[in-house]
Each structure stands twice: as C-alpha cells, then as structure tokens.
Design an enzyme around this catalytic site. Structure first.
Site, PDB file in Angstrom:
ATOM      1  N   PRO A   1      16.643 -27.525  -3.439  1.00 18.89           N
ATOM      2  CA  PRO A   1      15.436 -26.904  -2.921  1.00 18.89           C
ATOM      3  C   PRO A   1      15.654 -26.105  -1.660  1.00 18.89           C
ATOM      4  CG  PRO A   1      15.426 -29.301  -2.704  1.00 18.89           C
ATOM      5  CD  PRO A   1      16.800 -28.864  -2.899  1.00 18.89           C
ATOM      6  N   GLU A   2      15.025 -24.965  -1.622  1.00 19.41           N
ATOM      7  CA  GLU A   2      14.930 -24.216  -0.382  1.00 19.41           C
ATOM      8  C   GLU A   2      13.483 -24.380   0.093  1.00 19.41           C
ATOM      9  OE1 GLU A   2      16.745 -20.343  -0.419  1.00 19.41           O
ATOM     10  OE2 GLU A   2      17.908 -20.842  -2.191  1.00 19.41           O
TER      11      GLU A   2
END
Length: 271
Positions: free
Chosen positions: A2-3
DNA sequence: ACTTCGACCTGTTGGC
DNA sequence: TGCCAACAGGTCGAAG
C-alpha cells in the site's frame, strides 16, 4: 503493497466500524512482524474504545484513551472488518475483537508491516518524528521541495519516495506523477529547477487524489476493508508497463532500476 | 549529512 | 507440468 491512497482507503473503510466501539479482546495469533506485536497491546486496549482513526503518511493511528495503536501495512498487509467467528487464515496475525461481534483483522503474508502500542504522546514516536509533510497538505509546495532538494544527488524519483522529504509517495505513484509532469525519473533532485518542481507538485497531488477517489490501486491482492479492489489500476500510464507503448507518443516505455526499485518511463516524453 | 545496499518475508510469475 | 530465479505496493539500519 500500500501507498498513501491504499492506506487512506483502508482508513475510511474501517473508521465507521471501529470508532467508539469497545474492545472486548485482542487476539495475537502470530506476533512476528517487522517488530514483534507487543503483549502490552492486549492489556492496553482491552476494555477501552477506539476514539479516533488518523493517518500519518502510510501509518494508521488508532487512538484510544489509554494509548495509540500504530499500524503499518508494509508491502502485503491489510485490515478487514470480519465477524469474529470467521476462521483465521494462515497469515492472519491479529484480531481486535469488539463487543458487537465484529473484529478488525490484520493480515500480512510477508510480515513487513507492524502493530505497535504506544502509551505516550504518539507524535514523538521515533517512527513518526522525522516524517516529511503530507503530500496533499499546503505545506507540500514547490518552494519546500526546491529548498530541501538543493545539494541532493539522488534521483528525483528516489528523492520523492523518501519519507523524510514527503510521506506516502511510493513506487507506483512516484512513477505516475513523474510521467504526468514529463520529468525523467533519473534526474538529480538537486539540479531540478524551481519551475519544474512547480509542475511536479500538482501532478503528485492529482495522482494521489485520483487514486484515493478510485479506492486505490489493486495489482494483485489489495482490497479495501470490505474485500473490494481499487480501480486506479486502469489509470496507470507507466507503472508495470515496461516495453509497452507510451500512451502519449506510442514509443516503447523504458524500464530501469533506481534505488533497487523498478522504474518505467518514456524517454521521449520525460526529459 | 547524504547515499547505497542488505535485510527482512512469503507468494506469484515467467522462462526453460 | 515442474523447477527455480527473479520480482513484488516498504523502509530500517549499517556501511561507505
């Protein structure tokens, strides 16, 4: 995995299910993560309620009156709301079980994520203390980026992925923002002009905001807290498209490695 | 102070 | 079909 957009999507998904809900029990099935899940988490949270869910960069901060649960999803971590009876899978590390029979379940196959319990002021936590500004805040502007980049030899892509410079910009969105801005990812950050940073800043903000609006990017396994994928993948112009045609000029996209991360760009459109 | 690189993990993918 | 190397959304911490 995840960003920032995926973490924000996760935050929005879990927030209404856990805010002001009393924690009945904390089940630690597999404490081994980047750092071991501390036993103090169970003693600290049980019997208390989550009052607020905040995000700082890619960290989620679940605050209660007794302390804060600091969560990072690493590369492969995820949080879901499940019925507490749902049988746990191989990589389900922790359940935060609530009085209403629901649980917040943390899953992380690669174990690069973490769950930490902090009783004192969370802002001074060593993992948070030296983070750069939020990319979607007004503090993140071209003057700032220009100033902190002077004298830096690092490639601009590596530079904007540095969480001390700005938080939340990972390998996907760094590549996409540089493509949108027409900047070669290899350029030394310290030699990039103020005018070019003025072009880059709104691209980073727009890319991240679009991704949040679409629920993040699902490459292989990211889903939101209800198990649904994000729809930003269809907006990717360069990430994961090495050797394919540039959407703008139709020449083939170049793939290189920068700072040990695969990097795709268009030699023609990005100077 | 900055940059580079190894390390931490498991799962998936692509080439042979 | 099977095997194996390479790679994957992150980032800390040591070494240079």
């Amino acid at each position: 995995m995840p960003e920032l957009p995926e973490v924000e999507t996760t935050k929005r998904g879990i927030e209404p299910h856990i805010t002001n809900k009393r924690v009945k029990e904390v089940i630690i099935r597999q404490k081994r993560l980047r750092w071991d899940v501390p036993n103090s988490l169970s003693a600290g949270l049980t019997g208390h309620s989550i009052t607020t869910v905040n995000r700082r960069g890619k960290y989620l901060l679940l605050e209660s009156t007794k302390g804060t649960l600091l969560i990072h999803l690493g590369m492969s971590g995820s949080l879901r709301i499940v019925n507490s009876e749902l049988v746990a899978d191989k990589h389900d590390h922790v359940d935060i079980v609530f009085d209403n029979g629901k649980a917040l379940r943390f899953t992380d196959p690669r174990r690069f994520g973490c769950l930490l319990w902090e009783q004192d002021t969370i802002e001074s936590h060593p993992l948070l203390a030296n983070l750069g500004p939020e990319p979607l805040s007004e503090d993140f502007d071209s003057s700032y980026l220009y100033k902190v980049s002077r004298g830096r030899s690092a490639a601009i892509k590596t530079f904007v992925m540095n969480s001390k410079v700005v938080v939340g910009v990972g390998n996907i969105y760094a590549a996409e923002a540089l493509f949108m801005a027409g900047i070669n990812p290899k350029r030394a950050a310290g030699k990039v002009s103020k005018a070019t940073y003025e072009k880059l800043i709104p691209c980073i903000k727009e890319i991240l905001q679009n991704a949040i609006n679409l629920g993040g990017t699902t490459l292989r396994d990211f889903t939101n807290s209800s198990g649904e994928p994000g729809y930003f993948k269809q907006s990717l112009n360069v990430y994961g498209r090495g050797g394919e045609e540039c959407v703008q000029c139709k020449r083939l996209l170049t793939e290189i490695r920068l700072g040990q991360r695969s990097t795709v760009y268009c030699k023609n459109c990005q100077k």
